[in-house]
Design a protein around this motif. Structure first.
Motif, PDB file in Angstrom:
ATOM      1  N   SER A   1      38.249  -0.294  71.108  1.00 48.29           N
ATOM      2  CA  SER A   1      38.369  -1.151  71.954  1.00 48.29           C
ATOM      3  C   SER A   1      37.791  -0.850  73.280  1.00 48.29           C
ATOM      4  O   SER A   1      37.037  -1.609  74.048  1.00 48.29           O
ATOM      5  CB  SER A   1      39.863  -1.527  72.257  1.00 48.29           C
ATOM      6  OG  SER A   1      40.643  -2.057  71.168  1.00 48.29           O
TER       7      SER A   1
ATOM      8  N   CYS B   1      42.053 -14.713  76.303  1.00 50.49           N
ATOM      9  CA  CYS B   1      42.992 -13.916  75.905  1.00 50.49           C
ATOM     10  C   CYS B   1      44.328 -14.891  75.886  1.00 50.49           C
ATOM     11  O   CYS B   1      45.294 -15.084  74.986  1.00 50.49           O
ATOM     12  CB  CYS B   1      43.370 -12.614  76.547  1.00 50.49           C
ATOM     13  SG  CYS B   1      42.227 -11.449  75.857  1.00 50.49           S
ATOM     14  N   GLU B   2      44.429 -15.665  77.003  1.00 53.95           N
ATOM     15  CA  GLU B   2      45.693 -16.544  77.163  1.00 53.95           C
ATOM     16  C   GLU B   2      45.536 -17.860  76.063  1.00 53.95           C
ATOM     17  O   GLU B   2      46.742 -18.163  75.769  1.00 53.95           O
ATOM     18  CB  GLU B   2      45.716 -17.234  78.374  1.00 53.95           C
ATOM     19  CG  GLU B   2      46.241 -16.250  79.659  1.00 53.95           C
ATOM     20  CD  GLU B   2      47.591 -15.616  79.420  1.00 53.95           C
ATOM     21  OE1 GLU B   2      48.325 -16.352  79.071  1.00 53.95           O
ATOM     22  OE2 GLU B   2      47.859 -14.476  79.476  1.00 53.95           O
TER      23      GLU B   2
ATOM     24  N   PHE C   1      44.358 -17.325  73.220  1.00 59.28           N
ATOM     25  CA  PHE C   1      44.733 -16.597  71.664  1.00 59.28           C
ATOM     26  C   PHE C   1      46.261 -16.705  71.775  1.00 59.28           C
ATOM     27  O   PHE C   1      46.643 -16.568  70.674  1.00 59.28           O
ATOM     28  CB  PHE C   1      43.919 -15.258  71.890  1.00 59.28           C
ATOM     29  CG  PHE C   1      42.523 -15.620  71.323  1.00 59.28           C
ATOM     30  CD1 PHE C   1      42.108 -16.649  70.384  1.00 59.28           C
ATOM     31  CD2 PHE C   1      41.605 -14.604  71.772  1.00 59.28           C
ATOM     32  CE1 PHE C   1      40.578 -16.837  70.458  1.00 59.28           C
ATOM     33  CE2 PHE C   1      40.181 -14.568  71.497  1.00 59.28           C
ATOM     34  CZ  PHE C   1      39.774 -15.865  70.452  1.00 59.28           C
ATOM     35  N   LYS C   2      46.683 -16.388  72.815  1.00 60.07           N
ATOM     36  CA  LYS C   2      48.304 -16.144  72.863  1.00 60.07           C
ATOM     37  C   LYS C   2      49.088 -17.423  72.878  1.00 60.07           C
ATOM     38  O   LYS C   2      49.796 -17.514  72.042  1.00 60.07           O
ATOM     39  CB  LYS C   2      48.675 -15.415  74.157  1.00 60.07           C
ATOM     40  CG  LYS C   2      48.545 -14.014  74.245  1.00 60.07           C
ATOM     41  CD  LYS C   2      48.969 -13.410  75.563  1.00 60.07           C
ATOM     42  CE  LYS C   2      48.911 -11.973  75.820  1.00 60.07           C
ATOM     43  NZ  LYS C   2      49.068 -11.560  77.138  1.00 60.07           N
TER      44      LYS C   2
ATOM     45  N   LEU D   1      43.149 -17.360  66.816  1.00 63.56           N
ATOM     46  CA  LEU D   1      42.610 -15.834  66.713  1.00 63.56           C
ATOM     47  C   LEU D   1      42.722 -15.762  65.110  1.00 63.56           C
ATOM     48  O   LEU D   1      41.952 -14.693  64.816  1.00 63.56           O
ATOM     49  CB  LEU D   1      43.389 -14.808  67.531  1.00 63.56           C
ATOM     50  CG  LEU D   1      43.139 -13.354  67.466  1.00 63.56           C
ATOM     51  CD1 LEU D   1      41.653 -13.269  67.773  1.00 63.56           C
ATOM     52  CD2 LEU D   1      44.008 -12.658  68.505  1.00 63.56           C
TER      53      LEU D   1
ATOM     54  N   ILE E   1      40.756  -8.000  70.726  1.00 62.61           N
ATOM     55  CA  ILE E   1      40.362  -8.636  72.168  1.00 62.61           C
ATOM     56  C   ILE E   1      41.428  -8.437  73.101  1.00 62.61           C
ATOM     57  O   ILE E   1      40.860  -8.020  74.239  1.00 62.61           O
ATOM     58  CB  ILE E   1      40.250 -10.219  71.892  1.00 62.61           C
ATOM     59  CG1 ILE E   1      39.507 -10.842  73.124  1.00 62.61           C
ATOM     60  CG2 ILE E   1      41.480 -10.869  71.273  1.00 62.61           C
ATOM     61  CD1 ILE E   1      38.143 -10.264  73.328  1.00 62.61           C
ATOM     62  N   HIS E   2      42.697  -8.597  72.998  1.00 64.72           N
ATOM     63  CA  HIS E   2      43.609  -8.081  73.818  1.00 64.72           C
ATOM     64  C   HIS E   2      43.438  -6.650  74.282  1.00 64.72           C
ATOM     65  O   HIS E   2      43.791  -6.530  75.622  1.00 64.72           O
ATOM     66  CB  HIS E   2      45.121  -8.519  73.513  1.00 64.72           C
ATOM     67  CG  HIS E   2      45.290  -9.867  73.141  1.00 64.72           C
ATOM     68  ND1 HIS E   2      45.350 -10.821  74.027  1.00 64.72           N
ATOM     69  CD2 HIS E   2      45.424 -10.446  71.847  1.00 64.72           C
ATOM     70  CE1 HIS E   2      45.510 -11.964  73.141  1.00 64.72           C
ATOM     71  NE2 HIS E   2      45.548 -11.698  72.122  1.00 64.72           N
TER      72      HIS E   2
ATOM     73  N   LEU F   1      37.681 -13.271  80.357  1.00 66.40           N
ATOM     74  CA  LEU F   1      38.270 -12.718  79.291  1.00 66.40           C
ATOM     75  C   LEU F   1      39.491 -12.780  79.196  1.00 66.40           C
ATOM     76  O   LEU F   1      40.421 -13.078  78.398  1.00 66.40           O
ATOM     77  CB  LEU F   1      37.902 -11.252  79.370  1.00 66.40           C
ATOM     78  CG  LEU F   1      38.104 -10.193  78.244  1.00 66.40           C
ATOM     79  CD1 LEU F   1      37.482 -11.088  76.914  1.00 66.40           C
ATOM     80  CD2 LEU F   1      37.581  -8.839  78.602  1.00 66.40           C
ATOM     81  N   THR F   2      40.493 -12.938  80.438  1.00 66.91           N
ATOM     82  CA  THR F   2      41.904 -13.186  80.508  1.00 66.91           C
ATOM     83  C   THR F   2      42.109 -14.435  80.186  1.00 66.91           C
ATOM     84  O   THR F   2      43.101 -14.708  79.561  1.00 66.91           O
ATOM     85  CB  THR F   2      42.362 -12.792  81.981  1.00 66.91           C
ATOM     86  OG1 THR F   2      41.977 -11.559  82.503  1.00 66.91           O
ATOM     87  CG2 THR F   2      43.702 -13.034  82.148  1.00 66.91           C
TER      88      THR F   2
ATOM     89  N   ARG G   1      40.452  -6.431  76.530  1.00 63.38           N
ATOM     90  CA  ARG G   1      40.730  -7.159  77.862  1.00 63.38           C
ATOM     91  C   ARG G   1      41.534  -5.964  78.656  1.00 63.38           C
ATOM     92  O   ARG G   1      41.205  -5.737  79.788  1.00 63.38           O
ATOM     93  CB  ARG G   1      41.532  -8.343  77.740  1.00 63.38           C
ATOM     94  CG  ARG G   1      41.499  -8.938  79.135  1.00 63.38           C
ATOM     95  CD  ARG G   1      43.158  -9.158  78.985  1.00 63.38           C
ATOM     96  NE  ARG G   1      43.308  -9.734  80.546  1.00 63.38           N
ATOM     97  CZ  ARG G   1      44.123  -8.926  81.479  1.00 63.38           C
ATOM     98  NH1 ARG G   1      44.911  -7.922  81.042  1.00 63.38           N
ATOM     99  NH2 ARG G   1      44.486  -9.362  82.665  1.00 63.38           N
ATOM    100  N   GLU G   2      42.412  -5.266  78.146  1.00 62.97           N
ATOM    101  CA  GLU G   2      43.258  -4.350  78.777  1.00 62.97           C
ATOM    102  C   GLU G   2      42.171  -3.290  79.288  1.00 62.97           C
ATOM    103  O   GLU G   2      42.288  -2.558  80.555  1.00 62.97           O
ATOM    104  CB  GLU G   2      44.350  -3.966  77.878  1.00 62.97           C
ATOM    105  CG  GLU G   2      45.350  -3.109  78.875  1.00 62.97           C
ATOM    106  CD  GLU G   2      46.117  -3.916  80.250  1.00 62.97           C
ATOM    107  OE1 GLU G   2      46.267  -3.292  81.047  1.00 62.97           O
ATOM    108  OE2 GLU G   2      46.321  -5.181  80.085  1.00 62.97           O
TER     109      GLU G   2
END
Length: 180
Positions: free
Chosen positions: A6, A34-35, A37-38, A44, A89-90, A30-31, A93-94
């Motif tokens: 990652s 990810c949101e 996907f959440k 995902l 991906i998460h 990217l955030t 992003r982090e």
């Protein structure tokens, strides 16, 4: 902490974004991805399912995201889908955020209080933490009614706890040690 895979993908993405002067835009997009996907975990899951063809996955990514995010970021998502890494991906992003914050002198601070902070107190805390760290502060606040009063501030791996709950526990411990 992101794993090495990652981290490498995130660093590569960050370097390209920074070179184009789009590091912040990529972080924001990217955030947002990810949101999505959440909120939609099946999206995902579909991208990580081996029985679904790569062409179908790419088609879905294009349909959902084309025109809404930077073309390079869309290509990045298609690449990590192709390589079987989109499930990370998460973490990516982090790791990207950590690179961005480090390169731009930003620090993340988390403040937990018994009641919501007013805008004035939030600004004051942000200014104080900026003065202490010498960096721009991104302040995240949350409420924990169990604190009773005071504040818990988390800065990286450090925690400063001036909550009433902690003070009462300390007093109780001292009284117990005095009596015992």
């Amino acid at each position: 902490m992101a794993d090495i895979v990652s981290e490498r993908y995130a660093l590569s993405l960050y370097e390209v974004a920074a070179e184009d002067g789009k590091a912040k835009a990529f972080l924001d997009e990217l955030t947002a991805v990810c949101e999505v996907f959440k909120r939609e975990p099946d999206f995902l899951k579909m991208l990580t399912t081996p029985s679904i063809g790569l062409e179908d996955k790419h088609k879905v990514l294009r349909t959902v995201l084309e025109g809404k995010i930077e073309p390079f970021l869309l290509n990045f998502l298609m690449l990590i889908t192709e390589k079987g890494r989109v499930g990370l991906i998460h973490d990516m992003r982090e790791a990207y955020k950590e690179h961005y914050y480090f390169e731009n002198g930003i620090v993340e601070v988390r403040a937990i209080t018994a009641k919501p902070l007013s805008a004035a107190l939030t600004d004051k805390l942000k200014s104080k933490m900026s003065a202490v760290t010498g960096k721009q502060v991104v302040l995240e606040t949350s409420v924990d009614e169990n604190l009773l009063g005071g504040i818990v501030v988390k800065l990286g791996n450090e925690q400063f706890d001036t909550s009433l709950r902690t003070r009462l526990h300390e007093i109780a411990a001292r009284l117990t040690n005095t009596i015992a």
